[in-house]
Motif scaffolding. Structure first.
Motif, PDB file in Angstrom:
ATOM      1  N   LYS A  60      66.344  70.984 -12.373  1.00 24.08           N
ATOM      2  CA  LYS A  60      65.160  71.848 -12.332  1.00 24.08           C
ATOM      3  C   LYS A  60      63.925  71.100 -12.816  1.00 24.08           C
ATOM      4  O   LYS A  60      62.851  71.221 -12.242  1.00 24.08           O
ATOM      5  N   CYS A  84      56.743  76.051  -5.817  1.00 25.91           N
ATOM      6  CA  CYS A  84      57.760  76.967  -6.329  1.00 25.91           C
ATOM      7  C   CYS A  84      59.119  76.296  -6.171  1.00 25.91           C
ATOM      8  O   CYS A  84      59.263  75.346  -5.426  1.00 25.91           O
ATOM      9  N   SER A  85      60.087  76.788  -6.871  1.00 32.62           N
ATOM     10  CA  SER A  85      61.418  76.211  -6.824  1.00 32.62           C
ATOM     11  C   SER A  85      61.993  76.290  -5.414  1.00 32.62           C
ATOM     12  O   SER A  85      61.768  77.266  -4.701  1.00 32.62           O
ATOM     13  N   GLN A  89      66.724  81.986  -3.796  1.00 33.08           N
ATOM     14  CA  GLN A  89      66.182  82.940  -4.752  1.00 33.08           C
ATOM     15  C   GLN A  89      66.242  84.352  -4.185  1.00 33.08           C
ATOM     16  O   GLN A  89      66.180  84.543  -2.980  1.00 33.08           O
ATOM     17  N   GLU A  90      66.333  85.323  -5.093  1.00 27.84           N
ATOM     18  CA  GLU A  90      66.267  86.725  -4.694  1.00 27.84           C
ATOM     19  C   GLU A  90      65.028  87.339  -5.333  1.00 27.84           C
ATOM     20  O   GLU A  90      64.800  87.201  -6.527  1.00 27.84           O
ATOM     21  N   SER A  91      64.224  88.021  -4.522  1.00 24.69           N
ATOM     22  CA  SER A  91      63.024  88.675  -5.052  1.00 24.69           C
ATOM     23  C   SER A  91      63.407  89.996  -5.711  1.00 24.69           C
ATOM     24  O   SER A  91      64.534  90.480  -5.566  1.00 24.69           O
ATOM     25  N   TRP A  96      66.257  87.792   0.035  1.00 22.18           N
ATOM     26  CA  TRP A  96      66.761  86.459  -0.280  1.00 22.18           C
ATOM     27  C   TRP A  96      65.916  85.430   0.435  1.00 22.18           C
ATOM     28  O   TRP A  96      65.594  85.579   1.615  1.00 22.18           O
ATOM     29  N   HIS A  97      65.564  84.351  -0.254  1.00 19.45           N
ATOM     30  CA  HIS A  97      64.765  83.253   0.287  1.00 19.45           C
ATOM     31  C   HIS A  97      65.613  81.988   0.189  1.00 19.45           C
ATOM     32  O   HIS A  97      65.958  81.557  -0.913  1.00 19.45           O
ATOM     33  N   TRP A 112      61.728  78.275   5.342  1.00 15.68           N
ATOM     34  CA  TRP A 112      62.596  79.164   4.587  1.00 15.68           C
ATOM     35  C   TRP A 112      63.226  80.171   5.529  1.00 15.68           C
ATOM     36  O   TRP A 112      62.591  80.649   6.466  1.00 15.68           O
TER      37      TRP A 112
END
Length: 134
Positions: A60, A84-85, A89-91, A96-97, A112
Motif C-alpha cells: 500500500k 486513489c488505490s 474496492q466496495e463503495s 464494486w470497483h 475499471w
C-alpha cells in the motif's frame, strides 16, 4: 552533461553512497518515509523481505509513493502514483470497483470494471456489470 549534474548533486550533499554490500533499499526507504517524499524507480522491490513491515503495509505504501518512469523521443516521462488505490474496492452504496490491468499499468491508461447490485425488483439478477471508468 550527466557528469555535471552528478557533480552538482554531490556539491549540494544530495547524494549518499551506501556502503558496499549493504542493502541500499533500506536507505532510500528510510529517507522516503522520514522526509515524506516520493521515490522514482521502476524497481518493483520483489527481491527484498519487506514482509517484516506486515502483509499489507508495504504494498500500500509503495503504491502511493512510487513514481515509475519511461523514456520517449522528447525525454523522460514520469508516471505519478494513482490518485486513489488501485485495489478492488466496495463503495458505501455497495458498488464494486475492479481495476483492469493495463499494458504499462500507468494511471492514465487505467480502466475499471464497475459492478453494481441489481434493483430489488429485478428478481433473479443479483448483479449487473458495465465496463468503463468509475
Amino acid at each position: 552533461m550527466n557528469r555535471a549534474l552528478i557533480d552538482r548533486w554531490n556539491n549540494a550533499d544530495a547524494l549518499y553512497a551506501t556502503p558496499t554490500g549493504s542493502n541500499d533499499d533500506w536507505y532510500w526507504l528510510y529517507v522516503a518515509i522520514k522526509f515524506k517524499c516520493l521515490i522514482v524507480t521502476n524497481d518493483e522491490m520483489r527481491d527484498h523481505l519487506f514482509q517484516l513491515l506486515g502483509n499489507d503495509f508495504f504494498p500500500k505504501w509503495k503504491e502511493r509513493h512510487q513514481v515509475h518512469f519511461s523514456f520517449t523521443d522528447t525525454g523522460p516521462e514520469f508516471h505519478m502514483p494513482p490518485p486513489c488505490s488501485v485495489v478492488i474496492q466496495e463503495s458505501e452504496e455497495g458498488h464494486w470497483h475492479i481495476p483492469i490491468e493495463s499494458e504499462h499499468n500507468y494511471e492514465s491508461e487505467r480502466r475499471w470494471l464497475c459492478v453494481t447490485r441489481g434493483k430489488a425488483a429485478m428478481i433473479g439478477q443479483d448483479f449487473s456489470a458495465s465496463e468503463g471508468k468509475c
